[in-house]
Design a protein around this motif. Structure first.
Motif, PDB file in Angstrom:
ATOM      1  N   GLN A  74      -3.981  -3.698  -9.308  1.00 33.22           N
ATOM      2  CA  GLN A  74      -4.240  -2.566  -8.463  1.00 33.22           C
ATOM      3  C   GLN A  74      -5.348  -1.919  -7.980  1.00 33.22           C
ATOM      4  OE1 GLN A  74      -3.144   1.536 -10.320  1.00 33.22           O
ATOM      5  NE2 GLN A  74      -1.218   1.149  -8.459  1.00 33.22           N
ATOM      6  N   GLN A 121       0.542  -1.031  -0.195  1.00 28.32           N
ATOM      7  CA  GLN A 121      -0.204   0.175   0.251  1.00 28.32           C
ATOM      8  C   GLN A 121       1.312   1.151  -0.349  1.00 28.32           C
ATOM      9  OE1 GLN A 121      -3.359  -1.947   2.961  1.00 28.32           O
ATOM     10  NE2 GLN A 121      -4.095  -0.280   2.374  1.00 28.32           N
ATOM     11  N   ASN A 122       0.532   2.188  -0.949  1.00 28.19           N
ATOM     12  CA  ASN A 122       1.145   3.441  -0.935  1.00 28.19           C
ATOM     13  C   ASN A 122       1.930   4.243   0.065  1.00 28.19           C
ATOM     14  OD1 ASN A 122      -1.221   4.322  -0.609  1.00 28.19           O
ATOM     15  ND2 ASN A 122      -0.948   6.220  -1.847  1.00 28.19           N
ATOM     16  N   THR A 169      -5.909   9.628  -2.510  1.00 27.33           N
ATOM     17  CA  THR A 169      -6.105   8.551  -2.964  1.00 27.33           C
ATOM     18  C   THR A 169      -5.292   7.573  -2.719  1.00 27.33           C
ATOM     19  OG1 THR A 169      -6.953   9.331  -5.123  1.00 27.33           O
ATOM     20  CG2 THR A 169      -5.602   7.550  -5.710  1.00 27.33           C
ATOM     21  N   LEU A 227      -7.041   1.198  -6.332  1.00 25.42           N
ATOM     22  CA  LEU A 227      -7.022   2.504  -6.059  1.00 25.42           C
ATOM     23  C   LEU A 227      -8.570   2.643  -5.517  1.00 25.42           C
ATOM     24  CD1 LEU A 227      -6.276   4.544  -9.527  1.00 25.42           C
ATOM     25  CD2 LEU A 227      -5.100   3.422  -7.375  1.00 25.42           C
ATOM     26  N   THR A 246      -3.576   3.490  -3.279  1.00 18.63           N
ATOM     27  CA  THR A 246      -3.171   2.357  -3.860  1.00 18.63           C
ATOM     28  C   THR A 246      -1.966   1.178  -3.198  1.00 18.63           C
ATOM     29  OG1 THR A 246      -2.521   4.221  -5.581  1.00 18.63           O
ATOM     30  CG2 THR A 246      -1.642   1.859  -5.732  1.00 18.63           C
ATOM     31  N   CYS A 247      -3.208   0.642  -3.397  1.00 18.55           N
ATOM     32  CA  CYS A 247      -3.184  -1.536  -3.455  1.00 18.55           C
ATOM     33  C   CYS A 247      -2.788  -2.128  -4.052  1.00 18.55           C
ATOM     34  CB  CYS A 247      -3.709  -1.401  -2.542  1.00 18.55           C
ATOM     35  SG  CYS A 247      -4.381  -3.830  -1.930  1.00 18.55           S
ATOM     36  N   ASN A 248      -1.043  -2.411  -4.532  1.00 16.86           N
ATOM     37  CA  ASN A 248      -0.542  -3.292  -5.356  1.00 16.86           C
ATOM     38  C   ASN A 248      -0.438  -4.669  -4.859  1.00 16.86           C
ATOM     39  OD1 ASN A 248      -0.743  -1.692  -7.996  1.00 16.86           O
ATOM     40  ND2 ASN A 248       1.130  -0.217  -5.958  1.00 16.86           N
TER      41      ASN A 248
END
Lengths: 112, 115
Positions: free
Chosen positions: A72, A6-7, A20, A74, A22-24
């Protein structure tokens, strides 16, 4: 091995802006993806679930996207408020599994 | 309708003692999940139980840890001979049906500190 990122551990934004998160993920093919909110000293609270065949899901000021090609998701909070400050967790589950794998979380701070 | 309840909220044990964590699911829920959250880390799945049955214990350490969900009463997570590395927040969650698409409702957690 499976990995969920996660960002940035922490994200600061100004009130009223869109946050925003992020989950990658790698080495994983989730069929379901969830987002949770966790406040300090409390358990996670479910926010949204999105399935692999859904591109986007909305709930009030929240919007989630799920791109299985980019691996990903968002998570957007529009018109953010200081009360939105919390840690947000993404969680992934395979179709056959009975449990979710959680990301480390992103701590969001909305500044007045 | 009360939410998921966990007790105690805080538990202090010395190395070698036993820790018992209790979880009462939401009314009508027969599926219970236990997670562990270490400081600055994400939630890690430990075990999934239905009434009187362990369905998935793939995340449970092989030794010293056990869980049960009896026909009557709360679910219990038991840690024998605790070590400092067991210090963490332990959360349980419940759902009214099986399946990963079902919403899990989390309790407030038990914070275990091993001295």
């Amino acid at each position: 091995s499976q990995k969920i990122e996660q960002n940035s551990e922490a994200l600061n934004i100004q009130e009223g802006k869109t946050a925003t998160l992020t989950c990658n993920y790698t080495n994983y093919s989730p069929a379901y993806l969830q987002w949770y909110r966790q406040d300090p000293g409390r358990g996670p609270v479910f926010l949204l679930l999105i399935r692999e065949n859904e591109k986007e899901k909305r709930k009030e000021r929240l919007k989630v996207t799920f791109d299985t090609t980019l691996k990903q998701s968002l998570f957007h909070i529009t018109a953010s408020q200081p009360a939105d400050s919390a840690t947000y967790l993404c969680a992934l589950a395979a179709n056959y599994g009975q449990n979710f794998v959680f990301g480390p979380g992103t701590r969001l701070s909305v500044l007045p | 309708n009360a939410g998921v309840m966990q007790n105690p909220r805080h538990l202090v044990r010395r190395r070698g003692q036993e820790a018992r964590l209790r979880c009462s699911p939401m009314k009508g829920h027969s599926h219970v999940y236990w997670y562990r959250q270490l400081p600055e880390e994400g939630l890690k799945f430990m075990v999934y139980l239905q009434k009187e049955n362990i369905i998935d214990e793939s995340g449970m350490p092989k030794e010293r840890f056990s869980a049960e969900f009896p026909k009557e009463g709360p679910s219990i997570l038991r840690i024998q001979q605790v070590v400092r590395g067991d210090s963490a927040a332990y959360f349980c969650a419940s759902s009214n049906r099986a399946g990963v698409q079902e919403t899990q409702y989390f309790g407030p957690g038990t914070r275990l500190l091993v001295l």
